[in-house]
Design a protein around this motif. Structure first.
Motif, PDB file in Angstrom:
ATOM      1  N   ALA A 129       0.828  -1.202   0.000  1.00 63.15           N
ATOM      2  CA  ALA A 129       0.000   0.000   0.000  1.00 63.15           C
ATOM      3  C   ALA A 129       0.865   1.256   0.000  1.00 63.15           C
ATOM      4  CB  ALA A 129      -0.910  -0.020   1.223  1.00 63.15           C
ATOM      5  N   ARG A 130       0.372   2.290  -0.645  1.00 56.75           N
ATOM      6  CA  ARG A 130       1.030   3.616  -0.669  1.00 56.75           C
ATOM      7  C   ARG A 130       2.466   3.559  -1.156  1.00 56.75           C
ATOM      8  NH1 ARG A 130      -0.819   4.840   5.247  1.00 56.75           N
ATOM      9  NH2 ARG A 130      -3.050   4.767   4.950  1.00 56.75           N
ATOM     10  N   ARG A 131       2.721   2.766  -2.169  1.00 58.07           N
ATOM     11  CA  ARG A 131       4.041   2.661  -2.803  1.00 58.07           C
ATOM     12  C   ARG A 131       5.123   2.094  -1.892  1.00 58.07           C
ATOM     13  NH1 ARG A 131       5.186   7.953  -6.393  1.00 58.07           N
ATOM     14  NH2 ARG A 131       3.968   7.306  -8.175  1.00 58.07           N
ATOM     15  N   ALA A 132       4.749   1.575  -0.754  1.00 60.43           N
ATOM     16  CA  ALA A 132       5.732   0.986   0.169  1.00 60.43           C
ATOM     17  C   ALA A 132       5.904  -0.495  -0.171  1.00 60.43           C
ATOM     18  CB  ALA A 132       5.257   1.142   1.604  1.00 60.43           C
ATOM     19  N   HIS A 133       7.068  -1.008   0.102  1.00 57.44           N
ATOM     20  CA  HIS A 133       7.315  -2.437  -0.086  1.00 57.44           C
ATOM     21  C   HIS A 133       6.815  -3.198   1.129  1.00 57.44           C
ATOM     22  CE1 HIS A 133      11.023  -1.709  -2.924  1.00 57.44           C
ATOM     23  NE2 HIS A 133       9.873  -1.306  -3.445  1.00 57.44           N
ATOM     24  N   CYS A 134       6.288  -4.381   0.901  1.00 56.56           N
ATOM     25  CA  CYS A 134       6.069  -5.321   1.990  1.00 56.56           C
ATOM     26  C   CYS A 134       6.931  -6.531   1.664  1.00 56.56           C
ATOM     27  CB  CYS A 134       4.597  -5.691   2.142  1.00 56.56           C
ATOM     28  SG  CYS A 134       3.869  -6.532   0.720  1.00 56.56           S
ATOM     29  N   TYR A 135       7.326  -7.293   2.681  1.00 53.56           N
ATOM     30  CA  TYR A 135       8.322  -8.336   2.494  1.00 53.56           C
ATOM     31  C   TYR A 135       7.748  -9.728   2.724  1.00 53.56           C
ATOM     32  CZ  TYR A 135      11.626  -4.588   2.097  1.00 53.56           C
ATOM     33  OH  TYR A 135      12.284  -3.481   1.654  1.00 53.56           O
ATOM     34  N   CYS A 136       8.380 -10.695   2.064  1.00 50.64           N
ATOM     35  CA  CYS A 136       7.951 -12.092   2.143  1.00 50.64           C
ATOM     36  C   CYS A 136       9.087 -12.978   2.640  1.00 50.64           C
ATOM     37  CB  CYS A 136       7.472 -12.571   0.774  1.00 50.64           C
ATOM     38  SG  CYS A 136       6.081 -11.621   0.140  1.00 50.64           S
ATOM     39  N   ASP A 137      10.075 -12.379   3.299  1.00 56.54           N
ATOM     40  CA  ASP A 137      11.155 -13.168   3.892  1.00 56.54           C
ATOM     41  C   ASP A 137      10.805 -13.429   5.356  1.00 56.54           C
ATOM     42  OD1 ASP A 137      11.448 -10.593   4.838  1.00 56.54           O
ATOM     43  OD2 ASP A 137      13.603 -10.509   4.538  1.00 56.54           O
ATOM     44  N   SER A 138      11.383 -14.459   5.933  1.00 62.93           N
ATOM     45  CA  SER A 138      11.015 -14.818   7.297  1.00 62.93           C
ATOM     46  C   SER A 138      11.399 -13.736   8.312  1.00 62.93           C
ATOM     47  CB  SER A 138      11.623 -16.164   7.687  1.00 62.93           C
ATOM     48  OG  SER A 138      13.017 -16.151   7.530  1.00 62.93           O
ATOM     49  N   TYR A 139      12.315 -12.836   7.948  1.00 65.39           N
ATOM     50  CA  TYR A 139      12.726 -11.771   8.854  1.00 65.39           C
ATOM     51  C   TYR A 139      11.633 -10.709   9.020  1.00 65.39           C
ATOM     52  CZ  TYR A 139      16.101  -8.825  11.277  1.00 65.39           C
ATOM     53  OH  TYR A 139      16.760  -8.094  12.219  1.00 65.39           O
ATOM     54  N   CYS A 140      10.682 -10.680   8.097  1.00 68.27           N
ATOM     55  CA  CYS A 140       9.658  -9.633   8.158  1.00 68.27           C
ATOM     56  C   CYS A 140       8.834  -9.713   9.435  1.00 68.27           C
ATOM     57  CB  CYS A 140       8.760  -9.682   6.920  1.00 68.27           C
ATOM     58  SG  CYS A 140       7.566 -11.033   6.884  1.00 68.27           S
ATOM     59  N   GLN A 141       8.784 -10.882  10.068  1.00 64.83           N
ATOM     60  CA  GLN A 141       8.031 -10.976  11.314  1.00 64.83           C
ATOM     61  C   GLN A 141       8.714 -10.202  12.432  1.00 64.83           C
ATOM     62  OE1 GLN A 141       7.326 -15.412  11.352  1.00 64.83           O
ATOM     63  NE2 GLN A 141       5.261 -14.641  11.671  1.00 64.83           N
ATOM     64  N   ARG A 142      10.034 -10.110  12.373  1.00 64.71           N
ATOM     65  CA  ARG A 142      10.752  -9.310  13.381  1.00 64.71           C
ATOM     66  C   ARG A 142      10.607  -7.824  13.115  1.00 64.71           C
ATOM     67  NH1 ARG A 142      16.512 -12.262  14.611  1.00 64.71           N
ATOM     68  NH2 ARG A 142      15.635 -14.237  15.265  1.00 64.71           N
ATOM     69  N   THR A 143      10.623  -7.450  11.853  1.00 67.94           N
ATOM     70  CA  THR A 143      10.574  -6.030  11.507  1.00 67.94           C
ATOM     71  C   THR A 143       9.155  -5.517  11.322  1.00 67.94           C
ATOM     72  OG1 THR A 143      10.913  -6.633   9.190  1.00 67.94           O
ATOM     73  CG2 THR A 143      12.866  -6.017  10.457  1.00 67.94           C
ATOM     74  N   GLY A 144       8.178  -6.416  11.253  1.00 63.47           N
ATOM     75  CA  GLY A 144       6.787  -6.006  11.170  1.00 63.47           C
ATOM     76  C   GLY A 144       6.367  -5.464   9.815  1.00 63.47           C
ATOM     77  N   ASP A 145       7.091  -5.811   8.756  1.00 63.42           N
ATOM     78  CA  ASP A 145       6.742  -5.285   7.426  1.00 63.42           C
ATOM     79  C   ASP A 145       6.388  -6.406   6.449  1.00 63.42           C
ATOM     80  OD1 ASP A 145       9.280  -6.300   7.219  1.00 63.42           O
ATOM     81  OD2 ASP A 145      10.208  -4.456   6.509  1.00 63.42           O
ATOM     82  N   CYS A 146       5.727  -7.454   6.950  1.00 66.33           N
ATOM     83  CA  CYS A 146       5.312  -8.567   6.099  1.00 66.33           C
ATOM     84  C   CYS A 146       4.146  -8.161   5.210  1.00 66.33           C
ATOM     85  CB  CYS A 146       4.858  -9.752   6.950  1.00 66.33           C
ATOM     86  SG  CYS A 146       6.131 -10.467   8.000  1.00 66.33           S
ATOM     87  N   CYS A 147       4.064  -8.811   4.081  1.00 67.37           N
ATOM     88  CA  CYS A 147       2.888  -8.651   3.238  1.00 67.37           C
ATOM     89  C   CYS A 147       1.689  -9.271   3.953  1.00 67.37           C
ATOM     90  CB  CYS A 147       3.096  -9.334   1.890  1.00 67.37           C
ATOM     91  SG  CYS A 147       4.355  -8.529   0.875  1.00 67.37           S
ATOM     92  N   ARG A 148       0.501  -8.833   3.575  1.00 72.51           N
ATOM     93  CA  ARG A 148      -0.706  -9.225   4.312  1.00 72.51           C
ATOM     94  C   ARG A 148      -0.944 -10.734   4.326  1.00 72.51           C
ATOM     95  NH1 ARG A 148      -2.354  -7.246  -0.553  1.00 72.51           N
ATOM     96  NH2 ARG A 148      -3.712  -8.606  -1.774  1.00 72.51           N
ATOM     97  N   ASP A 149      -0.471 -11.444   3.317  1.00 75.94           N
ATOM     98  CA  ASP A 149      -0.723 -12.890   3.268  1.00 75.94           C
ATOM     99  C   ASP A 149       0.520 -13.719   3.600  1.00 75.94           C
ATOM    100  OD1 ASP A 149       0.748 -12.355   1.012  1.00 75.94           O
ATOM    101  OD2 ASP A 149      -0.583 -13.397  -0.370  1.00 75.94           O
ATOM    102  N   TYR A 150       1.503 -13.111   4.260  1.00 78.90           N
ATOM    103  CA  TYR A 150       2.744 -13.821   4.565  1.00 78.90           C
ATOM    104  C   TYR A 150       2.486 -15.108   5.351  1.00 78.90           C
ATOM    105  CZ  TYR A 150       7.111 -15.162   6.701  1.00 78.90           C
ATOM    106  OH  TYR A 150       8.180 -15.894   7.131  1.00 78.90           O
ATOM    107  N   LEU A 151       1.722 -15.013   6.438  1.00 77.70           N
ATOM    108  CA  LEU A 151       1.498 -16.195   7.267  1.00 77.70           C
ATOM    109  C   LEU A 151       0.784 -17.295   6.495  1.00 77.70           C
ATOM    110  CD1 LEU A 151       0.581 -14.601  10.699  1.00 77.70           C
ATOM    111  CD2 LEU A 151       2.675 -15.796  10.075  1.00 77.70           C
ATOM    112  N   ALA A 152      -0.209 -16.941   5.723  1.00 73.66           N
ATOM    113  CA  ALA A 152      -0.967 -17.945   4.971  1.00 73.66           C
ATOM    114  C   ALA A 152      -0.124 -18.574   3.870  1.00 73.66           C
ATOM    115  CB  ALA A 152      -2.220 -17.313   4.372  1.00 73.66           C
ATOM    116  N   MET A 153       0.678 -17.788   3.183  1.00 74.33           N
ATOM    117  CA  MET A 153       1.438 -18.286   2.039  1.00 74.33           C
ATOM    118  C   MET A 153       2.757 -18.940   2.444  1.00 74.33           C
ATOM    119  SD  MET A 153       0.046 -17.764  -0.937  1.00 74.33           S
ATOM    120  CE  MET A 153      -1.617 -18.054  -0.427  1.00 74.33           C
ATOM    121  N   CYS A 154       3.429 -18.396   3.438  1.00 70.40           N
ATOM    122  CA  CYS A 154       4.805 -18.827   3.725  1.00 70.40           C
ATOM    123  C   CYS A 154       4.938 -19.677   4.983  1.00 70.40           C
ATOM    124  CB  CYS A 154       5.720 -17.617   3.845  1.00 70.40           C
ATOM    125  SG  CYS A 154       5.759 -16.591   2.359  1.00 70.40           S
ATOM    126  N   ARG A 155       4.412 -19.255   6.078  1.00 71.05           N
ATOM    127  CA  ARG A 155       4.633 -19.988   7.325  1.00 71.05           C
ATOM    128  C   ARG A 155       3.940 -21.343   7.317  1.00 71.05           C
ATOM    129  NH1 ARG A 155       8.990 -19.188   9.598  1.00 71.05           N
ATOM    130  NH2 ARG A 155       8.205 -20.088  11.498  1.00 71.05           N
TER     131      ARG A 155
END
Length: 109
Positions: free
Chosen positions: A20-46
């Motif tokens: 959203a708003r031209r910002a990147h969201c991340y799909c790497d496992s580190y995104c859970q620490r930084t809080g910048d995961c894409c909205r479907d990270y848990l469903a798709m990756c974990r």
């Protein structure tokens, strides 16, 4: 942003999607620490995450020095490599000190 077909282990700044708003969201496992995961990270990756599994330790090697201070080593193998952000592998090698005491150590030449 969506993580569909885009799940990366560890910290990987190249593993992102437009958010959203031209910002990147991340799909790497580190995104859970930084809080910048894409909205479907848990469903798709974990859900598909597979943690590392290792076999048993092998035997200790002989002392590297026949006389005096040396070291012994042992290792184990990865049986299932981590995938999709699963837990990383633990140490695969161990080393410890030893004292070589070959019967010829005390004889003068």
């Amino acid at each position: 942003g969506s993580c569909r077909h885009r799940c990366c282990p560890g910290r990987n700044n190249a593993c992102w999607a437009p958010g959203a708003r031209r910002a990147h969201c991340y799909c790497d496992s580190y995104c859970q620490r930084t809080g910048d995961c894409c909205r479907d990270y848990l469903a798709m990756c974990r859900r598909a995450a597979v943690g590392c599994a290792v076999g048993p330790w092998g035997p200790w090697s002989g002392c590297s020095s026949p006389c005096g201070v040396g070291s012994r080593a042992r290792s184990r193998q990865v049986t299932v490599p981590p995938r999709h952000g699963g837990d990383p592998c633990p140490d695969l090698k161990q080393r410890r000190g030893c004292l070589g005491q070959h019967p010829t150590c005390g004889t003068a030449k």
